[in-house]
Write a protein that holds these residues in place. Structure first.
Motif, mmCIF file in Angstrom:
data_model
loop_
_atom_site.group_PDB
_atom_site.id
_atom_site.type_symbol
_atom_site.label_atom_id
_atom_site.label_comp_id
_atom_site.label_asym_id
_atom_site.label_seq_id
_atom_site.Cartn_x
_atom_site.Cartn_y
_atom_site.Cartn_z
ATOM 1 N N GLY A 165 43.069 25.411 37.581
ATOM 2 C CA GLY A 165 43.596 26.652 37.722
ATOM 3 C C GLY A 165 43.758 27.512 37.097
ATOM 4 N N LEU A 166 43.903 28.948 37.305
ATOM 5 C CA LEU A 166 43.886 29.912 36.879
ATOM 6 C C LEU A 166 45.599 31.040 36.535
ATOM 7 C CD1 LEU A 166 40.203 32.236 37.792
ATOM 8 C CD2 LEU A 166 40.540 30.585 35.935
ATOM 9 N N ALA A 167 46.092 30.095 37.313
ATOM 10 C CA ALA A 167 47.951 30.972 37.180
ATOM 11 C C ALA A 167 48.722 29.275 37.292
ATOM 12 C CB ALA A 167 47.302 32.055 38.157
ATOM 13 N N ASP A 168 49.750 29.892 37.119
ATOM 14 C CA ASP A 168 51.206 29.302 37.009
ATOM 15 C C ASP A 168 51.358 28.910 38.481
ATOM 16 O OD1 ASP A 168 53.454 27.302 36.891
ATOM 17 O OD2 ASP A 168 54.096 27.775 35.330
ATOM 18 N N CYS A 206 43.745 29.366 41.753
ATOM 19 C CA CYS A 206 41.427 30.110 41.758
ATOM 20 C C CYS A 206 40.837 30.071 43.206
ATOM 21 C CB CYS A 206 41.377 29.056 41.461
ATOM 22 S SG CYS A 206 40.615 27.611 42.486
ATOM 23 N N PRO A 207 39.644 31.302 43.279
ATOM 24 C CA PRO A 207 38.986 30.957 44.494
ATOM 25 C C PRO A 207 38.173 29.961 45.283
ATOM 26 C CG PRO A 207 37.430 32.488 42.358
ATOM 27 C CD PRO A 207 38.780 31.708 42.180
ATOM 28 N N ASN A 208 38.557 28.480 44.764
ATOM 29 C CA ASN A 208 38.646 27.325 45.717
ATOM 30 C C ASN A 208 39.394 27.724 46.633
ATOM 31 O OD1 ASN A 208 36.841 26.352 43.907
ATOM 32 N ND2 ASN A 208 38.347 25.120 42.843
ATOM 33 N N SER A 209 40.236 27.955 46.734
ATOM 34 C CA SER A 209 41.154 27.857 48.488
ATOM 35 C C SER A 209 41.887 26.715 48.541
ATOM 36 C CB SER A 209 40.453 29.421 49.000
ATOM 37 O OG SER A 209 40.644 30.388 48.345
ATOM 38 N N CYS A 210 41.970 26.215 47.953
ATOM 39 C CA CYS A 210 42.909 25.047 48.709
ATOM 40 C C CYS A 210 43.787 24.799 49.313
ATOM 41 C CB CYS A 210 43.048 23.927 46.835
ATOM 42 S SG CYS A 210 41.413 24.169 45.852
ATOM 43 N N GLY A 244 44.641 33.600 42.354
ATOM 44 C CA GLY A 244 44.687 34.299 40.662
ATOM 45 C C GLY A 244 43.348 33.723 40.441
ATOM 46 N N GLN A 245 42.663 35.165 40.124
ATOM 47 C CA GLN A 245 41.519 35.637 39.803
ATOM 48 C C GLN A 245 41.322 35.727 37.847
ATOM 49 O OE1 GLN A 245 39.030 37.937 42.393
ATOM 50 N NE2 GLN A 245 39.986 36.313 43.786
ATOM 51 N N ARG A 246 40.425 35.642 37.265
ATOM 52 C CA ARG A 246 40.268 36.173 35.436
ATOM 53 C C ARG A 246 38.456 36.516 35.629
ATOM 54 N NH1 ARG A 246 41.029 32.261 30.608
ATOM 55 N NH2 ARG A 246 41.405 34.236 29.848
ATOM 56 N N MET A 247 38.398 38.104 35.998
ATOM 57 C CA MET A 247 37.375 38.823 35.910
ATOM 58 C C MET A 247 36.299 38.258 34.642
ATOM 59 S SD MET A 247 36.656 43.282 36.290
ATOM 60 C CE MET A 247 37.438 43.097 38.284
ATOM 61 N N MET A 248 35.194 37.994 34.370
ATOM 62 C CA MET A 248 34.285 37.852 33.562
ATOM 63 C C MET A 248 33.575 39.291 32.856
ATOM 64 S SD MET A 248 34.903 34.928 32.897
ATOM 65 C CE MET A 248 36.297 34.855 33.377
ATOM 66 N N HIS A 249 32.602 39.027 31.035
ATOM 67 C CA HIS A 249 32.605 40.040 31.395
ATOM 68 C C HIS A 249 32.151 38.844 29.961
ATOM 69 C CE1 HIS A 249 35.556 43.673 32.641
ATOM 70 N NE2 HIS A 249 36.515 42.097 31.936
ATOM 71 N N LEU A 250 30.086 40.028 30.585
ATOM 72 C CA LEU A 250 29.008 39.411 29.525
ATOM 73 C C LEU A 250 28.285 40.505 28.797
ATOM 74 C CD1 LEU A 250 26.917 36.997 29.580
ATOM 75 C CD2 LEU A 250 25.585 38.162 31.276
ATOM 76 N N SER A 251 28.240 39.315 27.670
ATOM 77 C CA SER A 251 28.069 40.743 26.269
ATOM 78 C C SER A 251 27.246 41.378 26.022
ATOM 79 C CB SER A 251 28.666 40.816 24.723
ATOM 80 O OG SER A 251 28.452 40.403 24.021
ATOM 81 N N PRO A 252 26.896 42.309 26.018
ATOM 82 C CA PRO A 252 25.581 43.653 25.443
ATOM 83 C C PRO A 252 24.529 42.133 24.619
ATOM 84 C CG PRO A 252 27.202 44.818 25.362
ATOM 85 C CD PRO A 252 27.791 43.297 26.094
ATOM 86 N N TYR A 258 45.717 38.944 39.967
ATOM 87 C CA TYR A 258 45.930 38.832 41.060
ATOM 88 C C TYR A 258 45.285 38.855 42.189
ATOM 89 C CZ TYR A 258 48.944 34.954 39.020
ATOM 90 O OH TYR A 258 49.549 34.595 38.743
ATOM 91 N N LYS A 259 44.313 38.389 43.092
ATOM 92 C CA LYS A 259 43.556 39.435 44.787
ATOM 93 C C LYS A 259 44.178 38.881 45.746
ATOM 94 C CE LYS A 259 38.923 39.569 46.991
ATOM 95 N NZ LYS A 259 38.791 41.425 45.784
ATOM 96 N N LEU A 260 45.066 39.849 46.500
ATOM 97 C CA LEU A 260 45.678 40.006 47.051
ATOM 98 C C LEU A 260 44.631 40.245 49.249
ATOM 99 C CD1 LEU A 260 48.085 40.003 45.937
ATOM 100 C CD2 LEU A 260 48.997 41.402 47.160
ATOM 101 N N TYR A 261 45.243 39.371 49.865
ATOM 102 C CA TYR A 261 44.299 38.682 51.408
ATOM 103 C C TYR A 261 45.802 39.797 52.130
ATOM 104 C CZ TYR A 261 40.458 36.706 49.389
ATOM 105 O OH TYR A 261 39.234 36.739 48.646
ATOM 106 N N LEU A 262 44.985 40.212 53.011
ATOM 107 C CA LEU A 262 46.355 41.260 54.574
ATOM 108 C C LEU A 262 45.728 40.157 55.670
ATOM 109 C CD1 LEU A 262 47.684 41.821 51.849
ATOM 110 C CD2 LEU A 262 48.027 43.871 53.135
#
Length: 292
Positions: free
Chosen positions: A109-112, A144-148, A160-168, A224-228
């Motif tokens: 889970g990425l959110a409450d 999370c994107p598992n979409s249970c 709920g989502q968290r954008m990742m960043h990979l350091s140079p 959060y990503k929203l689907y309509l």
């Protein structure tokens, strides 16, 4: 007595669903986010034994139904339910009870989710309870994107989502590339050996976050990503995502605009999925973001 269609319809609007072939009804008890305190479960058990057939049913939208209540006992059942501060309902062309996955406690889970679902329930199921829409409107919150809980198959899905960043400064050790650490295969290697995140593949699940022994993978705060326009049933449609990710503070005014758009643009009996297809997502996104 013989029940009339008018009586059955009126009772359904209050959350009492006719049991086929009988003069009994199931009372739908509303939960705000798919959870109930143990005391409430005990009360429901007593209600079922007193008024129903001794069974308690769980619905697909995380509400609870007490089946087998005779029509003649519904008034007494109503009184006792009110005395316990429980509510029946969850039917009609309205915002339906909000569903949520177990993201509040799930390791992925990425959110409450349960707290957020309760807030949405209070604001829109309860706060907009007298507002009549062209058809029912279902909201689901996933952690999370598992979409249970299948948010993408609801009129409005919130994930709920968290954008990742990979350091140079990534050392290209390869620890993050395995399927276990990146199920989407989104971390790729350039010709120079450096790693990068392919944004077209990454679903912001954050599984890779703690895999780097050098701490070169970082994450934004949960958004959060929203689907309509999702829909499940005889006709099915996978919800169309809005192009942005939103903070929790942005969600509530945006949900208000989505509901107002549906109320104003929807035709009688038209599901929101059909409104989305008829108006087009470009138009809808433009309208929703004019005042964001």
């Amino acid at each position: 007595m013989a029940l009339t269609e008018q009586t059955i319809k009126a009772l359904k609007a209050e959350g009492f669903l006719h049991n086929r072939g009988t003069e009994n009804f199931s009372a739908r008890i509303i939960t705000g986010n798919g959870t109930l305190q143990a005391e409430r479960l005990s009360q429901l058990s007593n209600l079922s034994e007193t008024y129903g057939d001794g069974m308690v049913s769980l619905t697909g939208r995380l509400t609870v139904e007490i089946p087998g209540i005779p029509y003649s006992r519904i008034p007494a059942f109503r009184e006792e339910v009110a005395s316990l501060s429980l509510k029946t309902g969850g039917t009609g062309a309205k915002v339906r009870p909000v569903v949520a996955c177990k993201g509040s406690t799930c390791i992925y889970g990425l959110a409450d989710t349960q707290s957020l679902a309760q807030r949405i329930h209070t604001a829109f199921y309860e706060g907009w309870h007298e507002v009549i829409f062209p058809h029912k409107f279902k909201i689901a919150v996933g952690g999370c994107p598992n979409s249970c809980v299948k948010p993408e198959l609801n009129d409005l899905g919130i994930v709920g989502q968290r954008m990742m960043h990979l350091s140079p400064e990534c050392k290209a050790c390869g620890r993050c590339i395995s399927e276990k650490r990146c199920p989407m295969g989104a971390i790729k290697q350039r010709e120079d050996g450096k790693r990068y995140i392919n944004r077209s593949l990454c679903n912001n699940c954050s599984r890779c976050l703690d895999t780097c022994p050098f701490g070169k993978i970082n994450a934004d705060e949960p958004r959060y990503k929203l689907y309509l326009g999702g829909r499940w049933g005889k006709q099915k449609r996978y919800g169309t995502p809005l192009p942005l990710l939103y903070s929790e503070e942005q969600l509530f005014p945006l949900i208000s605009r989505i509901l107002n758009l549906y109320k104003e643009e929807g035709r009688p009996g038209e599901r929101f999925s059909s409104v989305v297809e008829r108006l087009g997502m470009d138009h809808i996104a433009r309208v929703l973001h004019e005042t964001v």
